[in-house]
Design an enzyme around this catalytic site. Sequence first.
Site, PDB file in Angstrom:
ATOM      1  N   ARG A  25      -9.493  44.747 -67.103  1.00  0.00           N
ATOM      2  CA  ARG A  25      -9.730  45.237 -66.039  1.00  0.00           C
ATOM      3  C   ARG A  25      -8.400  46.357 -65.519  1.00  0.00           C
ATOM      4  O   ARG A  25      -9.025  48.032 -65.331  1.00  0.00           O
ATOM      5  CB  ARG A  25     -10.284  44.673 -64.169  1.00  0.00           C
ATOM      6  CG  ARG A  25     -11.217  43.320 -64.925  1.00  0.00           C
ATOM      7  CD  ARG A  25     -10.955  42.177 -63.720  1.00  0.00           C
ATOM      8  NE  ARG A  25     -10.223  41.994 -63.467  1.00  0.00           N
ATOM      9  CZ  ARG A  25      -9.777  40.628 -62.791  1.00  0.00           C
ATOM     10  NH1 ARG A  25     -10.369  40.804 -61.372  1.00  0.00           N
ATOM     11  NH2 ARG A  25      -8.487  40.790 -61.834  1.00  0.00           N
ATOM     12  N   SER A  42     -11.012  33.893 -53.279  1.00  0.00           N
ATOM     13  CA  SER A  42     -12.590  34.348 -52.603  1.00  0.00           C
ATOM     14  C   SER A  42     -13.546  33.661 -53.413  1.00  0.00           C
ATOM     15  O   SER A  42     -14.609  33.132 -52.203  1.00  0.00           O
ATOM     16  CB  SER A  42     -13.098  36.021 -53.135  1.00  0.00           C
ATOM     17  OG  SER A  42     -12.815  36.252 -54.068  1.00  0.00           O
ATOM     18  N   ASP A  59      -5.256  44.599 -60.031  1.00  0.00           N
ATOM     19  CA  ASP A  59      -4.563  44.946 -58.189  1.00  0.00           C
ATOM     20  C   ASP A  59      -3.310  46.705 -59.144  1.00  0.00           C
ATOM     21  O   ASP A  59      -3.198  47.152 -57.986  1.00  0.00           O
ATOM     22  CB  ASP A  59      -4.500  44.304 -57.466  1.00  0.00           C
ATOM     23  CG  ASP A  59      -5.883  43.371 -57.389  1.00  0.00           C
ATOM     24  OD1 ASP A  59      -6.575  44.233 -56.959  1.00  0.00           O
ATOM     25  OD2 ASP A  59      -5.278  41.694 -57.226  1.00  0.00           O
ATOM     26  N   HIS A  61      -3.998  37.336 -53.552  1.00  0.00           N
ATOM     27  CA  HIS A  61      -5.472  37.308 -53.721  1.00  0.00           C
ATOM     28  C   HIS A  61      -5.744  39.665 -53.701  1.00  0.00           C
ATOM     29  O   HIS A  61      -4.865  39.804 -54.677  1.00  0.00           O
ATOM     30  CB  HIS A  61      -6.751  36.817 -53.362  1.00  0.00           C
ATOM     31  CG  HIS A  61      -8.108  36.923 -54.118  1.00  0.00           C
ATOM     32  ND1 HIS A  61      -8.028  36.688 -55.294  1.00  0.00           N
ATOM     33  CD2 HIS A  61      -8.626  36.166 -53.663  1.00  0.00           C
ATOM     34  CE1 HIS A  61      -9.131  37.012 -55.505  1.00  0.00           C
ATOM     35  NE2 HIS A  61      -9.950  36.632 -54.554  1.00  0.00           N
ATOM     36  N   HIS A  85      -0.556  35.939 -62.643  1.00  0.00           N
ATOM     37  CA  HIS A  85      -2.086  36.151 -63.073  1.00  0.00           C
ATOM     38  C   HIS A  85      -2.121  34.285 -62.890  1.00  0.00           C
ATOM     39  O   HIS A  85      -1.126  33.845 -64.006  1.00  0.00           O
ATOM     40  CB  HIS A  85      -2.717  36.034 -63.189  1.00  0.00           C
ATOM     41  CG  HIS A  85      -4.315  35.962 -62.978  1.00  0.00           C
ATOM     42  ND1 HIS A  85      -5.291  35.381 -63.293  1.00  0.00           N
ATOM     43  CD2 HIS A  85      -5.081  36.737 -61.866  1.00  0.00           C
ATOM     44  CE1 HIS A  85      -6.046  35.199 -62.526  1.00  0.00           C
ATOM     45  NE2 HIS A  85      -6.313  36.399 -61.963  1.00  0.00           N
TER      46      HIS A  85
HETATM   47  N1  CMX Z   1       6.061  38.603 -58.380  1.00  0.00           N
HETATM   48  C1  CMX Z   1       7.510  37.705 -58.562  1.00  0.00           C
HETATM   49  N2  CMX Z   1       7.230  36.301 -58.755  1.00  0.00           N
HETATM   50  C2  CMX Z   1       6.167  36.053 -59.084  1.00  0.00           C
HETATM   51  C3  CMX Z   1       5.431  36.554 -59.650  1.00  0.00           C
HETATM   52  C4  CMX Z   1       5.523  38.102 -59.557  1.00  0.00           C
HETATM   53  N3  CMX Z   1       4.395  39.535 -59.795  1.00  0.00           N
HETATM   54  N4  CMX Z   1       4.292  35.965 -60.005  1.00  0.00           N
HETATM   55  C5  CMX Z   1       4.625  35.200 -60.229  1.00  0.00           C
HETATM   56  N5  CMX Z   1       5.969  34.677 -59.719  1.00  0.00           N
HETATM   57  C6  CMX Z   1       6.658  33.176 -58.624  1.00  0.00           C
HETATM   58  C7  CMX Z   1       5.864  31.862 -57.932  1.00  0.00           C
HETATM   59  O1  CMX Z   1       5.694  33.059 -56.824  1.00  0.00           O
HETATM   60  C8  CMX Z   1       6.472  31.146 -58.228  1.00  0.00           C
HETATM   61  O2  CMX Z   1       7.853  31.507 -57.670  1.00  0.00           O
HETATM   62  P1  CMX Z   1       8.018  29.581 -57.006  1.00  0.00           P
HETATM   63  O3  CMX Z   1       7.886  28.682 -58.452  1.00  0.00           O
HETATM   64  O4  CMX Z   1       9.414  29.787 -56.345  1.00  0.00           O
HETATM   65  O5  CMX Z   1       7.087  29.429 -55.958  1.00  0.00           O
HETATM   66  C9  CMX Z   1       6.796  31.730 -59.697  1.00  0.00           C
HETATM   67  O6  CMX Z   1       6.681  32.361 -60.494  1.00  0.00           O
HETATM   68  C10 CMX Z   1       5.420  30.746 -60.553  1.00  0.00           C
HETATM   69  O7  CMX Z   1       4.449  31.103 -60.675  1.00  0.00           O
HETATM   70  P2  CMX Z   1       3.062  31.242 -61.882  1.00  0.00           P
HETATM   71  O8  CMX Z   1       2.952  30.005 -61.627  1.00  0.00           O
HETATM   72  O9  CMX Z   1       3.211  32.219 -62.468  1.00  0.00           O
HETATM   73  O10 CMX Z   1       2.158  31.660 -60.761  1.00  0.00           O
HETATM   74  P3  CMX Z   1       0.635  31.200 -59.396  1.00  0.00           P
HETATM   75  O11 CMX Z   1       0.049  30.811 -60.885  1.00  0.00           O
HETATM   76  O12 CMX Z   1       1.377  30.434 -59.100  1.00  0.00           O
HETATM   77  O13 CMX Z   1       0.969  31.922 -58.723  1.00  0.00           O
HETATM   78  C11 CMX Z   1      -0.019  34.597 -58.591  1.00  0.00           C
HETATM   79  C12 CMX Z   1       0.038  33.509 -59.061  1.00  0.00           C
HETATM   80  C13 CMX Z   1      -1.019  35.987 -58.480  1.00  0.00           C
HETATM   81  C14 CMX Z   1      -0.164  34.783 -57.222  1.00  0.00           C
HETATM   82  C15 CMX Z   1       1.479  35.291 -58.587  1.00  0.00           C
HETATM   83  O14 CMX Z   1       1.406  35.704 -59.844  1.00  0.00           O
HETATM   84  C16 CMX Z   1       1.504  36.325 -57.394  1.00  0.00           C
HETATM   85  O15 CMX Z   1       2.303  36.015 -56.390  1.00  0.00           O
HETATM   86  N6  CMX Z   1       1.348  37.821 -57.816  1.00  0.00           N
HETATM   87  C17 CMX Z   1       1.349  38.731 -57.112  1.00  0.00           C
HETATM   88  C18 CMX Z   1       0.492  39.178 -55.888  1.00  0.00           C
HETATM   89  C19 CMX Z   1      -0.920  39.518 -57.010  1.00  0.00           C
HETATM   90  O16 CMX Z   1      -0.907  40.934 -57.626  1.00  0.00           O
HETATM   91  N7  CMX Z   1      -2.091  39.097 -56.855  1.00  0.00           N
HETATM   92  C20 CMX Z   1      -2.945  39.452 -57.389  1.00  0.00           C
HETATM   93  C21 CMX Z   1      -3.750  38.233 -58.197  1.00  0.00           C
HETATM   94  C22 CMX Z   1      -4.724  38.464 -59.419  1.00  0.00           C
HETATM   95  C23 CMX Z   1      -6.146  39.401 -57.679  1.00  0.00           C
HETATM   96  O17 CMX Z   1      -6.262  37.229 -56.940  1.00  0.00           O
HETATM   97  O18 CMX Z   1      -6.259  39.706 -57.539  1.00  0.00           O
END
Ligand code: CMX
Length: 445
Positions: free
Chosen positions: A327, A241, A373, A271, A318
């Site tokens: 938070r 964002s 979240d 996000h 994250h």
């Molecule tokens: N559940 C399952 N798998 C997850 C995961 C979770 N909560 N978090 C990361 N992973 C997976 C990724 O999808 C990725 O898989 P692939 O290699 O198969 O694509 C792998 O683990 C590595 O990811 P990472 O490097 O640890 O995390 P990223 O930086 O790529 O992604 C985030 C970060 C937040 C998008 C991810 O942790 C996620 O999807 N979390 C769930 C959604 C969420 O809570 N988002 C809110 C974030 C805070 C905000 O912005 O408000």
Amino acid sequence: MDKLKERFYQNAQAMVADIKAFQKENADKKVGEYNVSQIYGGMHGIIGLITETSKLDPEEGIRFRGYTIPELREKLPRAQGGFEPLPEGIFYLMLMNDLPTFDDVMEVSNNWARRAIVPKHVFTVIDAMPLHTHPMTLFSMAIEAMQTESEFTKAYRNGIAKKDYWDPTYEDVMNLIARLPRVAAYIYRRLYREDKHIEPDPKLDWAANYAHMLGYDTLEVKRLMRLYLTIHADHEGGNVSAHSAHLVGSALSDAYLSYAAGMNGLAGPLHGLANQEVILWIKHMQKDLDCESPTNEQISQYVKKTMAEGKVIPGYGHAVLRKTDPRFTAQMDFAKKYIGFDPVIDLVHRIYEVVPPILGSIGKIKNPWPNVDAHSGALLMHYGINEYDYYTVMFGVSRALGVLAQLIWSRLVGLPIERPGSITTDLLKKKVATSTQKPVEKAAT
Ligand code: CMX
């Protein structure tokens, strides 16, 4: 010029001079290198942005102008008889680079109250959309509809000089922040309260007035709203964002267009929409297990099932943080301090016991800990705000504080249009084949 704006401009001069001198003297200094996985991997760890308002540390969490969340819960002024900081204070801090006094915070609050008049056509735009429209779509549309009021766009058309860009941007930012709670509350009441709206009360602070217009006029919800709108206010510049708003703003799109872009990014499930997804996921778990309060063992099985279906566990992980999000901790502390037993909050706390070891055992997930979240929806539900599709709008009201304070700074410093390079895989292969550089082993965070 109003006193607040005058003070901001005078105080900012020394910092702007310092930033410009630093840039000039150190233009050729190297501060990092990046590798192929970062180019494919969403540019994680590549520092390519300036954000003055806050900085995220992977281990420690967010610092707003140097202050952590626990420090701010202690130091920022509160409403009379209130127990949580007023979000006006965190805005003042991010804008002025100075901790506000109570009077400073009241000055911001009164300033916003004066500016909080939303043009009628914005409501017409919201009303024109079908009731099944997602609240974030309406929020983004309403922000764009307010763009008719942009002082920056008017000034630019009239030929404003670059050195003065900050001035109408300041006006747009203050007007937009002032109006967001009214628009956000209107969306809530239209979708979930039979279109029965509540007029703002200019005597209330920004967060309390938002709670009031939503229809939650209790001390408890006002207290939660002040905390909620404070802790979601900023998370440095690289999140989707903030970065979208910064990118669009760098083309000299005004605050309304820039912030609407940011909100379109916040509406993504990876996000800001994750706060809605967390509650949805919990509801699906309860339905699937046919019980309100599953045991830790049942939660564990459901987590594994979710993962096996190729889905993420919302609220966990994250891109930068490597510890429990402060938070999340602040909200857990709030729940323990002010709320007795609540089944959904209890479930959220037990999910926190169960999920990290499971995610941690899967090598690829860099951060198994909860983010902001994972908790916020449960607190809102406790006070009867059950419409989880709406939760990201509240996040969006708050995120304006940091992102838009930064937009004023971007204009003041005269940051250029953003234009990173991209490359094709073919060219990248050639570059790698002819590179004599040693591999960069680990991405900087
Ligand atoms: N559940 C399952 N798998 C997850 C995961 C979770 N909560 N978090 C990361 N992973 C997976 C990724 O999808 C990725 O898989 P692939 O290699 O198969 O694509 C792998 O683990 C590595 O990811 P990472 O490097 O640890 O995390 P990223 O930086 O790529 O992604 C985030 C970060 C937040 C998008 C991810 O942790 C996620 O999807 N979390 C769930 C959604 C969420 O809570 N988002 C809110 C974030 C805070 C905000 O912005 O408000």
